[in-house]
Design a protein around this motif. Structure first.
Motif, PDB file in Angstrom:
ATOM      1  N   ILE A 104       0.842  -1.207   0.000  1.00  0.00           N
ATOM      2  CA  ILE A 104       0.000   0.000   0.000  1.00  0.00           C
ATOM      3  C   ILE A 104       0.871   1.248   0.000  1.00  0.00           C
ATOM      4  N   LYS A 105       1.929   1.251   0.798  1.00  0.00           N
ATOM      5  CA  LYS A 105       2.830   2.408   0.825  1.00  0.00           C
ATOM      6  C   LYS A 105       3.512   2.602  -0.528  1.00  0.00           C
ATOM      7  N   ALA A 106       3.919   1.514  -1.166  1.00  0.00           N
ATOM      8  CA  ALA A 106       4.555   1.627  -2.482  1.00  0.00           C
ATOM      9  C   ALA A 106       3.564   2.163  -3.512  1.00  0.00           C
ATOM     10  N   GLN A 107       2.325   1.693  -3.448  1.00  0.00           N
ATOM     11  CA  GLN A 107       1.301   2.192  -4.376  1.00  0.00           C
ATOM     12  C   GLN A 107       1.029   3.663  -4.108  1.00  0.00           C
ATOM     13  N   LEU A 108       1.000   4.051  -2.841  1.00  0.00           N
ATOM     14  CA  LEU A 108       0.790   5.453  -2.477  1.00  0.00           C
ATOM     15  C   LEU A 108       1.913   6.326  -3.028  1.00  0.00           C
ATOM     16  N   LYS A 109       3.155   5.865  -2.892  1.00  0.00           N
ATOM     17  CA  LYS A 109       4.282   6.633  -3.425  1.00  0.00           C
ATOM     18  C   LYS A 109       4.191   6.762  -4.936  1.00  0.00           C
ATOM     19  N   ALA A 110       3.794   5.689  -5.605  1.00  0.00           N
ATOM     20  CA  ALA A 110       3.662   5.740  -7.068  1.00  0.00           C
ATOM     21  C   ALA A 110       2.555   6.711  -7.477  1.00  0.00           C
ATOM     22  N   GLU A 111       1.423   6.685  -6.775  1.00  0.00           N
ATOM     23  CA  GLU A 111       0.312   7.597  -7.071  1.00  0.00           C
ATOM     24  C   GLU A 111       0.720   9.046  -6.819  1.00  0.00           C
ATOM     25  N   ALA A 153       3.754  10.261  -6.932  1.00  0.00           N
ATOM     26  CA  ALA A 153       4.695  10.650  -7.998  1.00  0.00           C
ATOM     27  C   ALA A 153       3.940  10.984  -9.280  1.00  0.00           C
ATOM     28  N   GLN A 154       2.914  10.205  -9.587  1.00  0.00           N
ATOM     29  CA  GLN A 154       2.112  10.478 -10.783  1.00  0.00           C
ATOM     30  C   GLN A 154       1.355  11.794 -10.633  1.00  0.00           C
ATOM     31  N   ILE A 155       0.804  12.041  -9.466  1.00  0.00           N
ATOM     32  CA  ILE A 155       0.085  13.297  -9.216  1.00  0.00           C
ATOM     33  C   ILE A 155       1.030  14.481  -9.344  1.00  0.00           C
ATOM     34  N   ASN A 156       2.223  14.372  -8.785  1.00  0.00           N
ATOM     35  CA  ASN A 156       3.191  15.467  -8.874  1.00  0.00           C
ATOM     36  C   ASN A 156       3.625  15.700 -10.324  1.00  0.00           C
ATOM     37  N   ALA A 157       3.796  14.621 -11.078  1.00  0.00           N
ATOM     38  CA  ALA A 157       4.164  14.776 -12.494  1.00  0.00           C
ATOM     39  C   ALA A 157       3.038  15.453 -13.273  1.00  0.00           C
ATOM     40  N   LYS A 178      -9.751  16.144 -12.394  1.00  0.00           N
ATOM     41  CA  LYS A 178     -10.382  14.905 -11.956  1.00  0.00           C
ATOM     42  C   LYS A 178     -10.632  15.006 -10.465  1.00  0.00           C
ATOM     43  N   SER A 179     -11.650  14.299 -10.019  1.00  0.00           N
ATOM     44  CA  SER A 179     -11.911  14.303  -8.590  1.00  0.00           C
ATOM     45  C   SER A 179     -10.834  13.472  -7.894  1.00  0.00           C
ATOM     46  N   PRO A 180     -10.454  13.854  -6.687  1.00  0.00           N
ATOM     47  CA  PRO A 180      -9.375  13.135  -6.005  1.00  0.00           C
ATOM     48  C   PRO A 180      -9.805  11.723  -5.635  1.00  0.00           C
ATOM     49  N   LYS A 181      -8.838  10.820  -5.614  1.00  0.00           N
ATOM     50  CA  LYS A 181      -9.128   9.427  -5.246  1.00  0.00           C
ATOM     51  C   LYS A 181      -9.273   9.271  -3.742  1.00  0.00           C
ATOM     52  N   GLY A 182      -8.590  10.101  -2.993  1.00  0.00           N
ATOM     53  CA  GLY A 182      -8.649  10.021  -1.535  1.00  0.00           C
ATOM     54  C   GLY A 182      -7.832  11.150  -0.951  1.00  0.00           C
ATOM     55  N   TYR A 183      -7.781  11.192   0.345  1.00  0.00           N
ATOM     56  CA  TYR A 183      -7.071  12.242   1.031  1.00  0.00           C
ATOM     57  C   TYR A 183      -6.063  11.640   1.994  1.00  0.00           C
TER      58      TYR A 183
END
Length: 179
Positions: free
Chosen positions: A68-75, A77-81, A172-177
């Motif tokens: 979950i932490k790895a997926q969060l980091k990937a998400e 990074a994608q959001i920042n990009a 887009k609407s956010p996936k979560g907070y």
């Protein structure tokens, strides 16, 4: 004193199974010390098995948390990009809009200035000919052109200094907070 051991045959019966299971021998100790040691051994086995199961569950949960932490980091990074891309698009669109507005403004003002100077020349010619109705009509036209130039300048200033948001970015609407 002789140890008494009772030997019992124990068979599990499964009504749903087609295959037959072989009978399992269970030894029941009649001696109190043997029963005590057997009970202690079964308690130790149960505790050992429980600790093993607990460690397996803990390891699985830690693995899930790490995923979950790895997926969060990937998400993130994608959001920042995407944020950087959107900011660059916003900056580029702003610069292009400024250039277009500036070019439009310069072209319109140049046309209006040439029209005003043509009217001024016609006014001078009408003054020399003492044709005052033409002078009055040309002055009205000159005033209308100057008024048009002022309105265009105001519209350009409205466009340049407006605080309207850019419509180029798809939100887009956010996936979560995150907390």
């Amino acid at each position: 004193m002789q140890k008494e051991i009772i030997d019992v045959d124990y068979v599990e019966v499964d009504n749903a199974a087609d295959g037959k299971k072989e009978p399992v021998d269970i030894t029941v100790n009649a001696d109190p010390f043997s029963a005590l040691f057997s009970g202690i051994a079964s308690v130790v086995n149960n505790v050992t098995n429980s600790v093993k199961e607990y460690n397996m569950c803990r390891q699985q949960e830690e693995t899930k948390r790490a995923a979950i932490k790895a997926q969060l980091k990937a998400e993130l990074a994608q959001i920042n990009a995407q944020k950087e891309v959107f900011l660059q698009v916003l900056e580029n669109k702003h610069e292009i809009d400024k250039m277009l507005i500036n070019n439009e403004h310069q072209y319109t003002i140049k046309l209006l200035d040439s029209a005003v100077s043509a009217v001024d020349g016609a006014v001078e010619q009408a003054k020399k000919n003492n044709d005052f109705t033409a002078v009055i009509d040309l002055l009205k036209a000159s005033c209308e052109l100057i008024d048009m130039r002022s309105k265009i300048n105001l519209q350009i200033m409205d466009k340049v200094y407006s605080s309207k948001p850019v419509d180029a970015i798809d939100c887009k609407s956010p996936k979560g907070y995150l907390e």
